[in-house]
Design an enzyme around this catalytic site. Structure first.
Site, mmCIF file in Angstrom:
data_model
loop_
_atom_site.group_PDB
_atom_site.id
_atom_site.type_symbol
_atom_site.label_atom_id
_atom_site.label_comp_id
_atom_site.label_asym_id
_atom_site.label_seq_id
_atom_site.Cartn_x
_atom_site.Cartn_y
_atom_site.Cartn_z
ATOM 1 N N ASP A 165 0.870 -1.170 0.000
ATOM 2 C CA ASP A 165 0.000 0.000 0.000
ATOM 3 C C ASP A 165 0.910 1.224 0.000
ATOM 4 O OD1 ASP A 165 -2.296 1.584 0.432
ATOM 5 O OD2 ASP A 165 -3.148 0.039 1.721
ATOM 6 N N ASP A 212 -2.880 4.536 -2.648
ATOM 7 C CA ASP A 212 -3.907 5.136 -1.806
ATOM 8 C C ASP A 212 -4.353 6.479 -2.410
ATOM 9 O OD1 ASP A 212 -5.105 4.919 0.999
ATOM 10 O OD2 ASP A 212 -4.197 6.901 1.120
ATOM 11 N N GLU A 242 -6.500 3.211 -5.900
ATOM 12 C CA GLU A 242 -7.762 3.412 -5.180
ATOM 13 C C GLU A 242 -8.369 4.696 -5.711
ATOM 14 O OE1 GLU A 242 -9.645 4.306 -0.768
ATOM 15 O OE2 GLU A 242 -7.691 5.093 -1.318
ATOM 16 N N HIS A 271 -10.703 -2.445 4.329
ATOM 17 C CA HIS A 271 -10.521 -1.941 5.699
ATOM 18 C C HIS A 271 -11.281 -0.632 5.948
ATOM 19 C CE1 HIS A 271 -7.892 0.288 3.141
ATOM 20 N NE2 HIS A 271 -7.683 1.166 4.100
ATOM 21 N N ASP A 272 -12.057 -0.182 4.981
ATOM 22 C CA ASP A 272 -12.766 1.096 5.121
ATOM 23 C C ASP A 272 -14.278 0.938 5.220
ATOM 24 O OD1 ASP A 272 -10.464 2.700 4.989
ATOM 25 O OD2 ASP A 272 -10.498 2.777 2.803
#
Ligand code: GLC
Length: 524
Positions: free
Chosen positions: A100, A197, A256, A317-318
């Site tokens: 990431d 990200d 993302e 994870h969001d």
């Protein structure tokens, strides 16, 4: 695996949130050595690549997404040596590693920011976005104004997320070079790819113009984000990144896409840009065949137009886990239906750790919330801690995650819901998932075959055909808690390829599906 298998397109990518996966050094946080210790589990599950959420040094204002050094490992998670060991051991098992990369912002503790804030004449003075006064109406995603006053520098700096995450100034060539060096650092170490990200907000409008207003609930949603992201300069950065990646064989970069739209996915993907960009339509879909089918049709028409290969994300994870969104109590029927859908898509499936055992979100008291948006917006938004709870390995203390008190509580269901138990239970969602992954691998049609969606389907039934040459696989998913009658497509003779209900051999022309039944048929 077959020669034409391209790992990032045809494989299954498994996201690990390292601080919640496996704690070997017993400090209550998962670590890299903990992941290495579970590689056999992941290989047995059948995943092809791991995307690791950040493990770099961080003061934890946004739990790892505020980085104070991009080219090191936070000592709480291990060391660079542990990283090399993990990479090596993964590669030995044929598992790739995707990191990431958070390059839009850094932690306010990062030496770049510490130096930049000293005064307006230091060598890094222009590495962030500084203004004498608040220049516009831009809001932070996590609440409040996106501009914060810095006492030392006596100016305001811009941050799209929390104030401890200042955005870097990508227009400064030195910043750009420093960021590309981060890429090179990890590529040289041997990583296989990156997840970028919020990449599409790296650049903001040069003139810092006001965003136009629109209707919305939170202040951030009450603006059209045309000036605080998606600026034309972004494409040249992606091209530079891709050309660096191309110096190494078989590498992959997925973005993302913040507020993904069809147009943005097209703009940022391509042979000289991203390999893939997320779209979260699956993740936000209701438990309705129509909604999922719409998302699939959108991807398919885009793919036809552009050659972009779809990807499907049910969870990360969001956002709340699929079993939390769709299931009632501890029943896994619905979670299995959508797992079957995910693993039979024409598109790269992304699995989030723990979904293979149907983990549910934890629910926390207000005083236990850690995540910044949860703290800010409780009770309207309880934050993202719920889907980040420790992996449930077995029924021992702390679910086998750690001997110490974990950083977030383990779900109270861990004694009944854990890997060890599910491995032994033929009907578990774990064995279901593992079997489907194996089936996908054994049937190339499920990976690369066309997807054909019938124009009509019985109520609450989702079905589609995957087709490669003469081979057809018919996927039938009953989204209802009732029995449903279906007629099979005519012109083919079908036999059972996959069923958990002791169906075997030739399929009848007319079938009675059981509640939430998952059934795959193959033509013969
Ligand atoms: C991305 C991450 C999220 C993080 C944010 C800021 O959306 O997925 O977890 O809080 O970026 O880095």
């Amino acid at each position: 695996m077959k020669k034409d298998f391209l790992w990032w397109r045809d494989g299954i990518i498994y996201q690990i949130y390292p601080r919640s996966f496996n704690d070997i050094n017993n400090n209550g946080l998962g670590d890299l050595a903990g992941i290495t210790a579970r590689l056999d589990y992941l290989a047995d599950l059948g995943v092809d690549a791991l995307w690791l959420s950040p493990f770099y040094p961080t003061p934890d204002a946004d739990f790892g997404y505020d980085i104070s050094n991009h080219i090191d490992v936070d000592p709480r998670f291990g060391s660079l040596q542990d990283f090399d060991d993990l990479l090596h051991a993964s590669h030995e098992r044929g598992i790739r590693i995707i990191l990431d990369l958070v390059l839009n912002h850094v932690s306010n503790q990062h030496p770049w920011f510490q130096q930049s804030r000293v005064d307006s004449s230091n060598p890094k003075e222009d590495w962030f976005i500084w203004q004498d006064s608040i220049p516009n109406n831009w809001e932070s995603v996590f609440g409040g104004k996106a501009w914060t006053y810095d006492e030392k520098r006596e100016q305001y700096y811009y941050h799209m997320f929390v104030k401890e995450q200042p955005d870097v100034n990508w227009r400064n060539p030195e910043v750009r070079k420093a960021q590309m060096d981060v890429l090179r650092f990890w590529l040289e170490r041997g990583v296989d790819g990156f997840r970028l990200d919020v990449f599409n907000v790296y650049f903001k409008d040069k003139e810092l113009r006001n965003n136009p207003k629109k209707w919305g609930r939170r202040a951030f949603e009450r603006q059209h984000h045309i000036y605080d992201g998606d600026q034309p300069e972004m494409e040249s950065v992606l091209k530079e990144m891709r050309s660096i990646m191309n110096e190494y064989p078989d590498r992959y970069v997925v973005g993302e896409t913040f507020f993904a739209t069809r147009e943005k996915i097209i703009r940022y993907n391509g042979a000289d840009k991203l390999n893939a960009a997320f779209d979260f339509e699956f993740l936000w879909s209701k438990f309705k065949p129509k909604k999922f089918l719409k998302a699939i049709e959108n991807w398919e028409s885009l793919a036809e137009e552009t050659q972009i290969f779809p990807n499907y994300v049910l969870s990360n994870h969001d956002s709340p886990r699929p079993a939390t969104r769709y299931s009632k109590s501890e029943d896994d029927d619905r979670a299995k239906v959508i797992m079957a859908m995910l693993l039979t898509m024409r598109g790269t499936p992304f699995l989030y750790y723990g979904d293979e055992i149907g983990m549910r979100d934890i629910s926390l008291k207000r005083s236990e919330i850690m995540d910044p948006p949860g703290i800010k917006y409780w009770p309207f938004n309880k934050g993202r801690d719920g889907c980040r709870s420790p992996m449930q390995w077995d029924d021992s203390v702390n679910a086998g995650f750690s001997k110490e008190k974990p950083w977030l509580p383990v779900h109270s269901n861990y004694e009944q819901r854990n890997v060890a138990l599910q491995e032994k239970d033929e009907d578990s969602i774990f064995n279901f998932t593992r079997d489907l992954i194996a089936l996908r691998k054994a049937n190339k049609t499920l990976i690369s075959g066309k997807i054909i969606i019938p124009s009509k389907m019985p109520y609450k039934i989702m079905s589609y055909i995957r087709e490669d040459g003469d081979e057809k696989i018919l996927v039938i998913l009953n989204f209802s808690n009732r029995k449903r009658k279906i007629d099979l497509p005519v012109g083919e003779s079908w036999h059972i390829l996959f069923s958990k209900h002791e169906r075997e051999g030739k399929a009848e022309k007319e079938m009675m599906l059981l509640p939430y039944e998952v059934l795959f048929l193959k033509n013969s």
